[in-house]
Design a protein around this motif. Sequence first.
Motif, mmCIF file in Angstrom:
data_model
loop_
_atom_site.group_PDB
_atom_site.id
_atom_site.type_symbol
_atom_site.label_atom_id
_atom_site.label_comp_id
_atom_site.label_asym_id
_atom_site.label_seq_id
_atom_site.Cartn_x
_atom_site.Cartn_y
_atom_site.Cartn_z
ATOM 1 N N ARG A 222 0.876 -1.156 -0.334
ATOM 2 C CA ARG A 222 -0.120 -0.164 0.302
ATOM 3 C C ARG A 222 1.292 1.623 -0.591
ATOM 4 N NH1 ARG A 222 -0.667 -2.513 5.390
ATOM 5 N NH2 ARG A 222 -0.163 -1.306 6.532
ATOM 6 N N ASN B 201 22.894 1.046 5.787
ATOM 7 C CA ASN B 201 23.188 1.021 5.073
ATOM 8 C C ASN B 201 23.532 -0.346 3.436
ATOM 9 O OD1 ASN B 201 25.938 0.514 3.495
ATOM 10 N ND2 ASN B 201 27.087 0.453 5.526
ATOM 11 N N THR B 202 22.964 0.274 2.390
ATOM 12 C CA THR B 202 23.469 -0.396 1.185
ATOM 13 C C THR B 202 24.371 -0.166 0.540
ATOM 14 O OG1 THR B 202 21.179 0.812 0.175
ATOM 15 C CG2 THR B 202 20.849 -1.312 1.815
ATOM 16 N N CYS C 173 8.343 3.338 5.812
ATOM 17 C CA CYS C 173 7.833 1.446 6.824
ATOM 18 C C CYS C 173 7.471 2.352 8.312
ATOM 19 C CB CYS C 173 7.793 0.518 6.170
ATOM 20 S SG CYS C 173 7.962 0.613 4.797
ATOM 21 N N MET C 174 8.109 2.627 8.479
ATOM 22 C CA MET C 174 8.532 3.582 10.049
ATOM 23 C C MET C 174 7.404 4.460 10.296
ATOM 24 S SD MET C 174 12.033 3.192 11.843
ATOM 25 C CE MET C 174 11.469 1.933 13.576
ATOM 26 N N ALA D 127 3.516 2.902 10.141
ATOM 27 C CA ALA D 127 3.420 2.532 11.512
ATOM 28 C C ALA D 127 3.115 3.008 12.815
ATOM 29 C CB ALA D 127 4.553 0.876 11.772
ATOM 30 N N GLN E 114 14.093 -3.771 -3.797
ATOM 31 C CA GLN E 114 15.642 -3.761 -3.358
ATOM 32 C C GLN E 114 16.219 -5.295 -3.489
ATOM 33 O OE1 GLN E 114 17.818 -3.217 -0.060
ATOM 34 N NE2 GLN E 114 19.425 -4.000 -0.733
ATOM 35 N N THR F 100 19.163 -8.421 -4.074
ATOM 36 C CA THR F 100 21.007 -7.910 -3.840
ATOM 37 C C THR F 100 21.692 -9.773 -4.810
ATOM 38 O OG1 THR F 100 21.036 -6.965 -1.858
ATOM 39 C CG2 THR F 100 22.930 -8.265 -2.041
ATOM 40 N N ARG G 143 2.639 -4.725 17.010
ATOM 41 C CA ARG G 143 3.152 -5.110 15.032
ATOM 42 C C ARG G 143 3.015 -6.246 14.934
ATOM 43 N NH1 ARG G 143 8.108 -1.554 16.412
ATOM 44 N NH2 ARG G 143 6.793 -0.503 17.473
ATOM 45 N N ILE H 134 17.284 -11.944 -3.378
ATOM 46 C CA ILE H 134 17.077 -11.385 -1.507
ATOM 47 C C ILE H 134 17.777 -10.261 -0.934
ATOM 48 C CG2 ILE H 134 16.877 -11.834 0.924
ATOM 49 C CD1 ILE H 134 17.138 -14.890 -0.310
ATOM 50 N N PRO H 135 17.113 -8.898 -0.803
ATOM 51 C CA PRO H 135 17.745 -7.387 -0.721
ATOM 52 C C PRO H 135 18.646 -8.439 0.681
ATOM 53 C CG PRO H 135 15.137 -7.526 -0.316
ATOM 54 C CD PRO H 135 16.133 -8.927 -0.929
ATOM 55 N N ALA H 136 19.895 -7.183 1.177
ATOM 56 C CA ALA H 136 19.905 -6.800 1.897
ATOM 57 C C ALA H 136 20.871 -5.948 2.178
ATOM 58 C CB ALA H 136 21.324 -8.086 1.795
ATOM 59 N N MET H 137 20.854 -5.513 3.656
ATOM 60 C CA MET H 137 21.084 -4.364 3.821
ATOM 61 C C MET H 137 21.299 -4.428 5.542
ATOM 62 S SD MET H 137 17.142 -2.276 5.577
ATOM 63 C CE MET H 137 15.943 -3.062 4.267
ATOM 64 N N ASP I 245 12.914 -3.387 15.573
ATOM 65 C CA ASP I 245 11.795 -2.306 15.660
ATOM 66 C C ASP I 245 11.865 -2.005 14.310
ATOM 67 O OD1 ASP I 245 10.362 -0.410 16.707
ATOM 68 O OD2 ASP I 245 11.881 0.681 17.209
ATOM 69 N N VAL I 246 12.434 -1.646 13.109
ATOM 70 C CA VAL I 246 12.490 -1.751 11.626
ATOM 71 C C VAL I 246 11.697 -2.480 11.119
ATOM 72 C CG1 VAL I 246 13.876 -0.505 9.784
ATOM 73 C CG2 VAL I 246 14.730 0.186 12.320
ATOM 74 N N CYS J 96 8.154 -2.665 11.766
ATOM 75 C CA CYS J 96 6.951 -1.787 10.647
ATOM 76 C C CYS J 96 7.044 -2.251 9.586
ATOM 77 C CB CYS J 96 8.271 -0.856 11.082
ATOM 78 S SG CYS J 96 7.739 -0.223 12.639
ATOM 79 N N MET J 97 8.544 -2.379 8.599
ATOM 80 C CA MET J 97 8.475 -2.488 7.607
ATOM 81 C C MET J 97 6.899 -4.526 7.043
ATOM 82 S SD MET J 97 12.156 -2.095 5.547
ATOM 83 C CE MET J 97 11.404 -1.955 4.262
ATOM 84 N N GLU K 154 4.792 -5.011 9.273
ATOM 85 C CA GLU K 154 3.144 -4.083 9.860
ATOM 86 C C GLU K 154 2.528 -3.498 7.980
ATOM 87 O OE1 GLU K 154 1.512 -5.242 12.233
ATOM 88 O OE2 GLU K 154 0.384 -3.582 11.848
ATOM 89 N N ALA K 155 3.773 -2.583 7.296
ATOM 90 C CA ALA K 155 3.858 -1.389 6.286
ATOM 91 C C ALA K 155 3.621 -2.510 5.131
ATOM 92 C CB ALA K 155 4.576 -1.119 6.029
ATOM 93 N N GLY K 156 3.600 -3.798 5.371
ATOM 94 C CA GLY K 156 3.200 -4.866 3.963
ATOM 95 C C GLY K 156 4.402 -4.951 2.783
ATOM 96 N N ARG K 157 5.978 -4.546 3.457
ATOM 97 C CA ARG K 157 6.700 -4.411 2.714
ATOM 98 C C ARG K 157 7.821 -5.926 2.512
ATOM 99 N NH1 ARG K 157 10.150 -4.233 -0.225
ATOM 100 N NH2 ARG K 157 11.927 -2.367 -0.871
ATOM 101 N N TYR K 158 7.937 -6.105 3.588
ATOM 102 C CA TYR K 158 9.098 -7.303 3.282
ATOM 103 C C TYR K 158 7.371 -8.248 4.685
ATOM 104 C CZ TYR K 158 12.651 -5.540 1.773
ATOM 105 O OH TYR K 158 13.481 -4.696 0.696
#
Lengths: 313, 313
Positions: free
Chosen positions: A2, A95-96, A110-111, A114, A168, A170, B4, B89-92, B106-107, B110-111, B113-117
Amino acid sequence: MRDRRVKIAGMGRALAGERLEFDGQTRYRLQAGETLLDLEERAAREALETAGMAIEDIDCMVCAAATPLQAIPCNAALLHERIAKGLEIPAMDINTTCTSFITALDVMSCMIEAGRYERVLIVSGDTASAALNPNQKESFELFSDASAACVLVKAGEEEGAAILYSRQRTWSEGAHDTEIRGGCGLLTAFCMNEENREDYYFDMKGKKILKLCAKNLPPFIHACMEEAGIDRSEVRLVIPHQASRALSVIMPRLGFPKGTYFDRVERYGNMVSASVPYALSEAIDEGLIRRGEPAILIGTAAGLTSNFLLLRY
Amino acid sequence: MRDRRVKIAGMGRALAGERLEFDGQTRYRLQAGETLLDLEERAAREALETAGMAIEDIDCMVCAAATPLQAIPCNAALLHERIAKGLEIPAMDINTTCTSFITALDVMSCMIEAGRYERVLIVSGDTASAALNPNQKESFELFSDASAACVLVKAGEEEGAAILYSRQRTWSEGAHDTEIRGGCGLLTAFCMNEENREDYYFDMKGKKILKLCAKNLPPFIHACMEEAGIDRSEVRLVIPHQASRALSVIMPRLGFPKGTYFDRVERYGNMVSASVPYALSEAIDEGLIRRGEPAILIGTAAGLTSNFLLLRY
């Protein structure tokens, strides 16, 4: 995925003080007595001023950089000391490498979505000049030292500003194509000797990177455009990472002809993590992206990582 | 802040191979030929196995560590090469030094919860031994090299698992109380000489840190408990960062008497970013935290940063 209702409330930028020319290309490097923290502080203060906010209004600080200033503590804690000492604002690094700013926008939106934070300061910047190898002409003449900052806030329901889509990838086949091998945990400063000295410099295998990008980028960007449901004709401007002079060759191959993307390689070169936010900030100031208009941020980074983010400014 | 809905689906851990004793305290350090990536790989594979998942099921990889393995690329790209090469797979990296794991939970919650991952692998670990100063007895005898990993997934509506509350504070008055000044951007490996050699070691001002913690931690923890709306009697177990032997002095002062928190300092010492997830993983394996029960993760980190996170396992 969303929409994440966030708005870029203000941006700022700062260039290192020494100006160099290589074959008609301008580059900037830290001058004597100047550190990256000076640039980050200037960029951050400008971003806050543009947003009409004070540091006290910020509820999270993020340093989105490729390289560490110190192995400990994180960059954000060192910048915190410059601009937020005495306050309790949480500080973290994301960091990426070169696309750290895009990742930070992705993560912090996203934070905010949320409900965890509402007004975030994101600061990017690297000291490329600290590790450039004078014997590797291609990379030695490519980089500038700079910083750029952004205040990202929760957007009101009535505002159109949002992050609409982000991805993203990798591909670690390229993990050793862009490196600084020495100085940190795997090969400490204490291990440096005459034989391995080059390992402590920035090392870029340009041709290998281009080959991996040529294979992976077109299908990635194509899939993103399709999944995001946006046509190239609808995008006001694409802000790519200013990776190298090959930008003007790669972008058309990704479906973005000259004039549809922002290219300042000649003027600044590759500013590592500051490249994308620096360019975005300039594009906004020059009226190339206006409120309510869609823009795409894309880039490749050491890893090899690639980011795609569609926002409505 | 809303809940979350995320679940710790599995955890894993790995200790370095060399075992040392200092005054009845056991510590572990990398043995010849071993690197942190070996430990991270073992911890990550164990976390996946415990979760009943394969690396292909993961849609984001996070290295939540204090120290860089290389200045470029990020730690997560190097670990990606070990366990996810050929995948996209994205890596950070996410970094708040010693509390990086709590910040990453924590982070990433939220991701999710926001539907990103939906299925995230978080791996912590540091090579403390790479920078310990033999002349600084307090820190030299405190640290272990280790890694711990966690698979964090979206939880179903019917499952009780969630992150219920989280807070972070950074007090940069303490930015220079825990440092490795040399080796990276501000003071490069090339600058090392006989005079400044100590700057490339880990440097901890134990008394200053304790003083700053004594001033800031009690009101921070008190405010968190109140804001989270939870009484100490309701919490099954507190997992603190295993910062030092002072843990058993500090915890009661924060309102957590002996027996209500997890203390393995004697057995492992301070594992930097791996401390909290390593302890959490052990507590789960020992049945000290069970599904549906609340637990608190807390810790201080170089910065000075402090994190508080309340979860229902």
